[in-house]
Design an enzyme around this catalytic site. Structure first.
Site, short mmCIF file in Angstrom:
data_model
loop_
_atom_site.label_atom_id
_atom_site.label_comp_id
_atom_site.label_asym_id
_atom_site.label_seq_id
_atom_site.Cartn_x
_atom_site.Cartn_y
_atom_site.Cartn_z
N GLY A 43 13.01 138.55 -26.82
CA GLY A 43 13.88 139.64 -27.26
C GLY A 43 14.83 139.36 -28.40
O GLY A 43 15.23 140.27 -29.12
N GLU A 98 20.90 135.10 -27.50
CA GLU A 98 20.21 136.02 -26.58
C GLU A 98 20.28 137.45 -27.14
O GLU A 98 21.14 137.76 -27.96
CB GLU A 98 20.92 135.99 -25.22
CG GLU A 98 20.12 135.48 -24.05
CD GLU A 98 18.91 136.28 -23.66
OE1 GLU A 98 18.15 136.79 -24.52
OE2 GLU A 98 18.67 136.41 -22.46
N ASP A 99 19.39 138.31 -26.65
CA ASP A 99 19.42 139.71 -27.07
C ASP A 99 20.41 140.52 -26.25
O ASP A 99 21.24 141.24 -26.77
CB ASP A 99 18.01 140.34 -26.98
CG ASP A 99 17.35 140.15 -25.62
OD1 ASP A 99 17.92 139.47 -24.73
OD2 ASP A 99 16.24 140.69 -25.43
N ASP A 102 22.26 141.55 -19.04
CA ASP A 102 22.17 142.72 -18.14
C ASP A 102 22.78 142.31 -16.79
O ASP A 102 23.98 142.46 -16.57
CB ASP A 102 20.69 143.11 -18.06
CG ASP A 102 20.43 144.33 -17.22
OD1 ASP A 102 21.36 145.04 -16.87
OD2 ASP A 102 19.24 144.59 -16.90
N PHE A 151 18.91 151.77 -20.26
CA PHE A 151 17.85 150.95 -20.85
C PHE A 151 17.74 151.25 -22.35
O PHE A 151 17.70 152.41 -22.76
CB PHE A 151 16.52 151.24 -20.16
CG PHE A 151 15.51 150.17 -20.42
CD1 PHE A 151 15.59 148.95 -19.78
CD2 PHE A 151 14.48 150.38 -21.34
CE1 PHE A 151 14.67 147.94 -20.04
CE2 PHE A 151 13.55 149.38 -21.60
CZ PHE A 151 13.66 148.16 -20.95
P1 IMP Z 1 19.31 139.75 -17.02
O1 IMP Z 1 18.81 138.48 -16.43
O2 IMP Z 1 19.25 140.87 -16.02
O3 IMP Z 1 20.68 139.62 -17.63
O4 IMP Z 1 18.28 140.22 -18.09
C1 IMP Z 1 18.24 139.70 -19.36
C2 IMP Z 1 16.90 140.04 -19.99
O5 IMP Z 1 16.38 141.30 -19.56
C3 IMP Z 1 17.11 140.19 -21.48
O6 IMP Z 1 16.93 138.98 -22.15
C4 IMP Z 1 16.08 141.24 -21.86
O7 IMP Z 1 14.87 140.62 -22.19
C5 IMP Z 1 15.89 142.08 -20.61
N1 IMP Z 1 16.66 143.35 -20.68
C6 IMP Z 1 17.80 143.65 -20.04
N2 IMP Z 1 18.21 144.90 -20.33
C7 IMP Z 1 17.30 145.41 -21.17
C8 IMP Z 1 17.19 146.67 -21.86
O8 IMP Z 1 18.01 147.60 -21.73
N3 IMP Z 1 16.10 146.80 -22.66
C9 IMP Z 1 15.16 145.82 -22.83
N4 IMP Z 1 15.25 144.64 -22.22
C10 IMP Z 1 16.30 144.43 -21.40
#
Ligand code: IMP
Length: 176
Positions: A43, A98-99, A102, A151
């Site tokens: 991402g 990181e992108d 979440d 999202f």
């Molecule tokens: P986390 O572990 O839940 O913090 O998720 C992080 C990863 O989930 C990010 O590196 C993204 O690849 C993906 N992600 C989280 N939210 C979104 C979104 O709104 N759109 C697309 N990818 C997301």
């Protein structure tokens, strides 16, 4: 491909301004210090490539692949490493890019993984953060934009592998 109804959420101009802001701060912090800048795949590839082009530092590029969504729109909470770093980073100044944060699980996993390699320093950067979605406390040194718990796609972020190529960030209107 499932065609989604999208609306621009963060424009290309706003993103590029933020990239320059963050790069300016990193340029000050790491002046005259060598750094290894790590792109978290997939991402962050677009944010990363814009960011490093604005860094005026002695830098090396590294790539680290993780997968946590497995094609869904909610995190599985299970982080799988899909590509490891290619050389040891012990005693290096690391900048991890990181992108989006979440739930925070992926960033915390990444931090633990990088710290276990005993770097000289670790600085974390995320273009986006969804504060209302955090499931665990997660400190990030530089966050571009804090966004609601919706999202989003574009600028590297995908929905089932699509929409990463958009030069802006879009909110998905009609997701179930
Ligand atoms: P986390 O572990 O839940 O913090 O998720 C992080 C990863 O989930 C990010 O590196 C993204 O690849 C993906 N992600 C989280 N939210 C979104 C979104 O709104 N759109 C697309 N990818 C997301």
């Amino acid at each position: 491909m499932n065609t989604l109804k999208l609306s621009t959420y963060i424009s290309e101009t706003e993103i590029q301004k933020k990239v320059k802001d963050i790069a300016g701060k990193l340029n000050q912090t790491f002046k005259n210090k060598p750094v290894v800048v790590i792109c978290v795949l997939k991402g962050s590839f677009m944010f990363y490539s814009d960011l490093i082009r604005n860094l005026d530092l002695e830098l090396q590029c590294e790539f680290f692949g993780v997968s946590s969504y497995h094609g869904n729109t909610t995190s599985s909470g299970e982080v799988k490493v899909t590509l490891d770093l290619t050389y040891p980073v012990e005693d290096k100044n690391l900048i991890l890019v990181e992108d989006i944060v979440d739930t925070g699980l992926t960033m915390n996993y990444l931090k633990a993984s990088m710290l276990s390699r005993k770097p000289k320093s670790l600085t974390t950067v995320s273009l986006l953060e969804k504060p209302d979605a955090l499931k665990v406390p997660c400190e990030v040194d530089h966050v571009g934009f804090k966004i609601p718990n919706d999202f989003v796609v574009g600028y590297g972020l995908d929905y089932q592998g699509y929409y990463r190529n958009l030069p802006y960030i879009a909110q998905v209107q009609d997701l179930q």
